[in-house]
Write a protein that holds these residues in place. Structure first.
Motif, PDB file in Angstrom:
ATOM      1  N   PHE A   1       0.831  -1.197   0.000  1.00 29.58           N
ATOM      2  CA  PHE A   1       0.000   0.000   0.000  1.00 29.58           C
ATOM      3  C   PHE A   1       0.864   1.244   0.000  1.00 29.58           C
ATOM      4  N   GLY A   2       0.239   2.369  -0.396  1.00 29.77           N
ATOM      5  CA  GLY A   2       0.912   3.657  -0.429  1.00 29.77           C
ATOM      6  C   GLY A   2       0.967   4.295   0.947  1.00 29.77           C
ATOM      7  N   VAL A   3       1.116   5.587   0.972  1.00 29.50           N
ATOM      8  CA  VAL A   3       1.269   6.332   2.222  1.00 29.50           C
ATOM      9  C   VAL A   3      -0.011   6.204   3.066  1.00 29.50           C
ATOM     10  N   PRO A   4       0.120   5.698   4.304  1.00 23.47           N
ATOM     11  CA  PRO A   4      -1.063   5.541   5.149  1.00 23.47           C
ATOM     12  C   PRO A   4      -1.467   6.848   5.832  1.00 23.47           C
ATOM     13  N   LEU A   5      -2.758   6.996   6.020  1.00 22.36           N
ATOM     14  CA  LEU A   5      -3.336   8.143   6.713  1.00 22.36           C
ATOM     15  C   LEU A   5      -3.937   7.640   8.024  1.00 22.36           C
ATOM     16  N   PHE A   6      -3.526   8.217   9.130  1.00 22.13           N
ATOM     17  CA  PHE A   6      -4.050   7.819  10.438  1.00 22.13           C
ATOM     18  C   PHE A   6      -5.493   8.293  10.572  1.00 22.13           C
ATOM     19  N   LEU A   7      -6.402   7.358  10.851  1.00 19.67           N
ATOM     20  CA  LEU A   7      -7.822   7.687  11.022  1.00 19.67           C
ATOM     21  C   LEU A   7      -8.199   7.904  12.478  1.00 19.67           C
ATOM     22  N   GLY A   8      -7.540   7.187  13.372  1.00 23.14           N
ATOM     23  CA  GLY A   8      -7.879   7.284  14.785  1.00 23.14           C
ATOM     24  C   GLY A   8      -7.629   5.953  15.476  1.00 23.14           C
ATOM     25  N   HIS A   9      -8.183   5.823  16.660  1.00 24.75           N
ATOM     26  CA  HIS A   9      -7.995   4.581  17.410  1.00 24.75           C
ATOM     27  C   HIS A   9      -9.274   4.223  18.154  1.00 24.75           C
ATOM     28  N   LEU A  10      -9.354   2.956  18.502  1.00 25.03           N
ATOM     29  CA  LEU A  10     -10.459   2.431  19.315  1.00 25.03           C
ATOM     30  C   LEU A  10      -9.866   1.848  20.579  1.00 25.03           C
ATOM     31  N   ARG A  11     -10.556   2.043  21.673  1.00 27.60           N
ATOM     32  CA  ARG A  11     -10.140   1.422  22.934  1.00 27.60           C
ATOM     33  C   ARG A  11     -11.212   0.418  23.312  1.00 27.60           C
ATOM     34  N   ASP A  12     -10.763  -0.716  23.789  1.00 24.44           N
ATOM     35  CA  ASP A  12     -11.677  -1.755  24.251  1.00 24.44           C
ATOM     36  C   ASP A  12     -11.582  -1.786  25.772  1.00 24.44           C
ATOM     37  N   PRO A  13     -12.667  -1.454  26.487  1.00 18.48           N
ATOM     38  CA  PRO A  13     -12.581  -1.406  27.946  1.00 18.48           C
ATOM     39  C   PRO A  13     -12.268  -2.755  28.582  1.00 18.48           C
ATOM     40  N   ASP A  14     -12.480  -3.843  27.839  1.00 21.18           N
ATOM     41  CA  ASP A  14     -12.235  -5.176  28.391  1.00 21.18           C
ATOM     42  C   ASP A  14     -10.843  -5.718  28.064  1.00 21.18           C
TER      43      ASP A  14
ATOM     44  N   PRO B   1      -6.485  -4.741  27.321  1.00 18.15           N
ATOM     45  CA  PRO B   1      -5.453  -3.737  27.638  1.00 18.15           C
ATOM     46  C   PRO B   1      -4.721  -3.189  26.407  1.00 18.15           C
ATOM     47  N   TYR B   2      -5.455  -2.852  25.349  1.00 23.34           N
ATOM     48  CA  TYR B   2      -4.783  -2.297  24.183  1.00 23.34           C
ATOM     49  C   TYR B   2      -5.698  -1.378  23.397  1.00 23.34           C
ATOM     50  N   ALA B   3      -5.069  -0.595  22.557  1.00 23.64           N
ATOM     51  CA  ALA B   3      -5.799   0.274  21.636  1.00 23.64           C
ATOM     52  C   ALA B   3      -5.599  -0.270  20.230  1.00 23.64           C
ATOM     53  N   ARG B   4      -6.603  -0.086  19.395  1.00 26.42           N
ATOM     54  CA  ARG B   4      -6.531  -0.507  17.998  1.00 26.42           C
ATOM     55  C   ARG B   4      -6.437   0.728  17.114  1.00 26.42           C
ATOM     56  N   LEU B   5      -5.280   0.924  16.500  1.00 26.32           N
ATOM     57  CA  LEU B   5      -5.094   2.049  15.594  1.00 26.32           C
ATOM     58  C   LEU B   5      -5.688   1.692  14.236  1.00 26.32           C
ATOM     59  N   ARG B   6      -6.276   2.691  13.587  1.00 27.28           N
ATOM     60  CA  ARG B   6      -6.846   2.494  12.255  1.00 27.28           C
ATOM     61  C   ARG B   6      -6.191   3.461  11.284  1.00 27.28           C
ATOM     62  N   TYR B   7      -5.778   2.923  10.135  1.00 26.93           N
ATOM     63  CA  TYR B   7      -5.194   3.705   9.052  1.00 26.93           C
ATOM     64  C   TYR B   7      -5.989   3.428   7.781  1.00 26.93           C
ATOM     65  N   ALA B   8      -5.915   4.341   6.835  1.00 31.66           N
ATOM     66  CA  ALA B   8      -6.421   4.127   5.482  1.00 31.66           C
ATOM     67  C   ALA B   8      -5.253   4.379   4.540  1.00 31.66           C
ATOM     68  N   ALA B   9      -5.194   3.602   3.456  1.00 34.11           N
ATOM     69  CA  ALA B   9      -4.101   3.762   2.486  1.00 34.11           C
ATOM     70  C   ALA B   9      -4.543   3.197   1.147  1.00 34.11           C
ATOM     71  N   PRO B  10      -3.934   3.703   0.068  1.00 36.60           N
ATOM     72  CA  PRO B  10      -4.237   3.140  -1.244  1.00 36.60           C
ATOM     73  C   PRO B  10      -3.569   1.777  -1.414  1.00 36.60           C
ATOM     74  N   LEU B  11      -4.337   0.807  -1.840  1.00 36.13           N
ATOM     75  CA  LEU B  11      -3.824  -0.528  -2.140  1.00 36.13           C
ATOM     76  C   LEU B  11      -3.088  -0.442  -3.478  1.00 36.13           C
ATOM     77  N   THR B  12      -1.804  -0.805  -3.492  1.00 38.01           N
ATOM     78  CA  THR B  12      -1.013  -0.656  -4.713  1.00 38.01           C
ATOM     79  C   THR B  12      -0.648  -1.980  -5.363  1.00 38.01           C
ATOM     80  N   ARG B  13      -0.724  -3.073  -4.616  1.00 43.30           N
ATOM     81  CA  ARG B  13      -0.353  -4.374  -5.177  1.00 43.30           C
ATOM     82  C   ARG B  13      -0.999  -5.471  -4.357  1.00 43.30           C
ATOM     83  N   LEU B  14      -1.438  -6.515  -5.053  1.00 39.43           N
ATOM     84  CA  LEU B  14      -1.998  -7.694  -4.396  1.00 39.43           C
ATOM     85  C   LEU B  14      -1.391  -8.909  -5.071  1.00 39.43           C
ATOM     86  N   GLY B  15      -0.495  -9.593  -4.355  1.00 40.76           N
ATOM     87  CA  GLY B  15       0.188 -10.760  -4.899  1.00 40.76           C
ATOM     88  C   GLY B  15      -0.598 -12.035  -4.659  1.00 40.76           C
TER      89      GLY B  15
END
Length: 126
Positions: A57-70, A72-86
């Protein structure tokens, strides 16, 4: 702990979705950081995407994050252009090959069991 997941969009606006081969559960490419990633979330996303989907994929753009109260981690979300699929790879973490599909963001939303946070993510992707 942080996990990183990506909305990878093809030129036609469809997103890469992975399906677990044994359960059919839908997910975005991504996962947990490993030491060689150097604590850099886009590096983690790039490695995980190669391992799980043989995708680039190309340059990723940070969209935000989700926290799960149950959990102990955060889930970061990015969007990016798909440039190749092998050719579909064998995921080294699971020993399985994910089923890959390209779906509109709205179709992807239907596949995920994420509740209202998924709709917010689709809005951010658009």
């Amino acid at each position: 702990m942080v996990q990183v997941w990506g909305w990878l969009l093809g030129p036609d606006g469809r997103v890469l979705v992975l399906l677990e081969p044994d359960t059919g559960a839908a997910l975005l490419p991504g996962g947990a950081p490993e030491l060689p990633d150097g604590g850099d979330p886009p590096v983690t996303l790039r490695r995980e995407t190669r391992e799980e989907a043989a995708a680039e994929f190309g340059v990723p753009l940070f969209l935000g994050h989700l926290r799960d109260p149950d959990k102990p981690y955060a889930r970061l979300r990015y969007a990016a252009p798909l440039t190749r699929l092998g050719p579909p790879p064998l995921d080294p973490a699971t020993g399985r090959t994910h089923i890959r599909l390209l779906a509109t963001p709205e179709q992807a939303l239907e596949l995920f069991d994420w509740g209202s946070t998924a709709a917010d993510q689709v809005n951010a992707v658009h």
